[in-house]
Design a protein around this motif. Sequence first.
Motif, short mmCIF file in Angstrom:
data_model
loop_
_atom_site.label_atom_id
_atom_site.label_comp_id
_atom_site.label_asym_id
_atom_site.label_seq_id
_atom_site.Cartn_x
_atom_site.Cartn_y
_atom_site.Cartn_z
N ASP A 3 0.84 -1.14 -0.11
CA ASP A 3 -0.10 -0.24 0.03
C ASP A 3 0.81 1.09 -0.14
O ASP A 3 0.61 2.17 -0.71
N ARG A 4 1.86 1.31 0.82
CA ARG A 4 2.84 2.55 0.91
C ARG A 4 3.29 2.82 -0.41
O ARG A 4 3.65 3.67 -1.05
N ASP A 6 2.25 1.92 -3.39
CA ASP A 6 1.30 2.43 -4.50
C ASP A 6 1.00 3.74 -4.18
O ASP A 6 0.89 4.41 -5.44
N GLU A 7 1.17 4.17 -2.88
CA GLU A 7 0.61 5.60 -2.65
C GLU A 7 1.89 6.49 -3.01
O GLU A 7 1.73 7.52 -3.74
N LYS A 10 1.47 6.88 -7.08
CA LYS A 10 0.72 7.87 -7.25
C LYS A 10 0.89 9.28 -7.15
O LYS A 10 0.89 10.04 -8.27
N LYS A 11 1.86 9.40 -6.04
CA LYS A 11 2.29 10.86 -5.68
C LYS A 11 3.17 11.24 -6.92
O LYS A 11 3.35 12.32 -7.54
N GLN A 146 -5.24 14.83 -2.04
CA GLN A 146 -5.51 14.68 -0.57
C GLN A 146 -6.56 13.59 -0.34
O GLN A 146 -6.77 12.94 0.78
N SER A 148 -8.39 10.21 -1.22
CA SER A 148 -7.91 9.00 -2.11
C SER A 148 -9.08 8.53 -2.73
O SER A 148 -10.29 8.44 -2.23
N GLU A 150 -9.05 5.40 -3.96
CA GLU A 150 -8.90 3.94 -3.75
C GLU A 150 -10.36 3.29 -2.75
O GLU A 150 -10.63 4.03 -2.16
#
Length: 677
Positions: A3-4, A6-7, A10-11, A146, A148, A150
């Motif tokens: 998850d980290r 993927d985040e 995206k950033k 800011q 999400s 998902e």
Amino acid sequence: MDDRRDELEKKRAKLAELRRAREERRLALINAKSSSASTQESSRSDLDSLVNSLIGTRSSEKPSAPSSIKSPVLTEEVHSSIRNASDSKSPSQFSPNSPSSQLSSFLPSSKISESISTKPPTLKSFTTIVLDLPPKEKVVYNKNVQVSTEPTEQEILELQKNENLLTQQQVQAKITEAIEAENKKRIEEEAERQKLLQAQKESDEKILILNENEQSVVLSNKKFIDFFEKSSKLIERALDEDYDFTVDYSSSAADNFYIIIFFALIVFAFILYFIHRDTTSGLSIKPIHIVKPDNIFQNRSVTDISWSSKFVELVATSYNRNILAPNDSDGIVAIWNVNLKSRPEYTFYSPSDVLKIAFNEFDHNMVIGSTYSGQIMVWDTRTKLFPVLKTLPGAHGHTQPVYSLKLVGTKNAHQLVSCSTDGQFCSWQLDMLAQPIETIYLTNPNHSRTDEVGVTCFDFADNETSAFYLGTQEGDVFSANRYDRAGTKAGLVSSDIYRGHSTVVSGLHVHPLYGPVDFTDVIATSSFDYTCKIWRPKSVLKAANPSLILNNNLENGSSVPNSKVSAIMPIHTLDTFDDYVNDVKWSPAHPAVLATADGSGKLSIFNFNEDTQVPIVSETVNDGSALSKISFNKTGKFLAASSVNGFTSIYDMGEFAAPKQDDYNKFSKTINFLTTN
């Protein structure tokens, strides 16, 4: 972690998008600047062509006029009008085919006529600097940064639930399968537990017999030996208690009645016995424990006894060598428990005969002893067997047997003092036995043959660390000082000789300090001359009975003709003994009680408030073997008497350990009477 990751991806994508948008805006701005510049240049060329057409037409009518002369006023007005017009109209409105209309739109009619009637204006070209400032970039709030998009965990569960929907039959089948698996697991666990219980029961019922190898392995295990010794000592102590730990509190009242009757008969019998004993034999002491020499203690004599100041039931005894067993240790120290009959609590060994033993009253784990070789040794009950500290033989300190040893001082400032038979007096720090902190050689310069003093015993008064009294092999008693004081130097006070014994002084004890009256100026000594004597210091006799101080007594050994030697006589003598008197001790509880031990095996108890000549109790101890040492415990309740055959008997002093209120006054009167008469 996924998850980290993927985040972060995206950033990064958002940042790349922002950079691309900013680059596009920058390129659009550059294109806008270039297009505005070309438009301005084309509009300027159109304006120049319009002006030239107008001026050219005027110049064709008047060729004499120079073309280079132009009106600056007209030019400025034309340009300003053109600028204003260009701001309000688009360049497409200006057409080269209608100059008049164009001019009329820029200039008023009066100006047009004036420009036509007058000389043609002179026009000049100039260059201007156009500043192109980029527009201020507007910060736009982007929700995607800011917020999400998902799906949440609940949404994922809902989607999975919708995807994995089961029918009622499938659900019922799964429940049945789970119940059957749980029942099967429970049955297997119960069977395994029953199997273990059966195996444990069989192993408990089975008698395990160890072979010789297994027995040797078990007996060689140090942990097992320590556990067995400790637990067996606890069991023996419990068995020695008077409390009946087998009593049944749930028994019926009738059973309790018979038990009460039985114990009442026993108590009545004991009362009759004690009444008969008191009426027939008077006062007596009761033996409660006898330490018999066995194993390593056989064929050894007890050389000294010492009671623990912290645990009143512990007593230490020291032994000399066994001449029939040369391979055994020469000296032994044993610590016995009154409640443990068969064996000692601790046993320590020494390479030489132990002559004196003492508990460290400031550290109950330490036991201090002196030996025939002159060494001072310290044993620790936590390490067992061998000494943890000892002096070096022959290097520093004593080289002769040490029969005198005592710990003086307070808990925070105390030293160990010792004296050997050659007259060497040493002071020690217990944590540093490499060498003594001070050494004094006790000499008697007034002796007729030699100045050496053979010290056999000494003692300090309670709360006294400097002055002490000592007995010698010749039967004399001296006072001595550790430090220079009151005009006298450190060492033996040879001018004062306490003379009364004709041979070796075997024991010396200063009266303990307790109770309302101070009797520390009363000293008792024993000797091999079959007597025991009571002394008072010279300072007391000067005021009470100067006749007991004999001056210039040259007949008793002084070698200096005109020396001032004072012979101090005893105030009382006990001469009821039939053999050597080997030791003497004052009771630490009763001021008038004095105990003696002689070579005939008799333990004698004197009470000076009752009789000053005859003992009130005289017991034959250890089958009549010669007694070597006696010692009271701290409370005065127990008295230990040891003999040369290795036996040690412990007695309960009974009423001798509980003085009455007027016993102190009676004893004070008795001592004063003995001093003055």
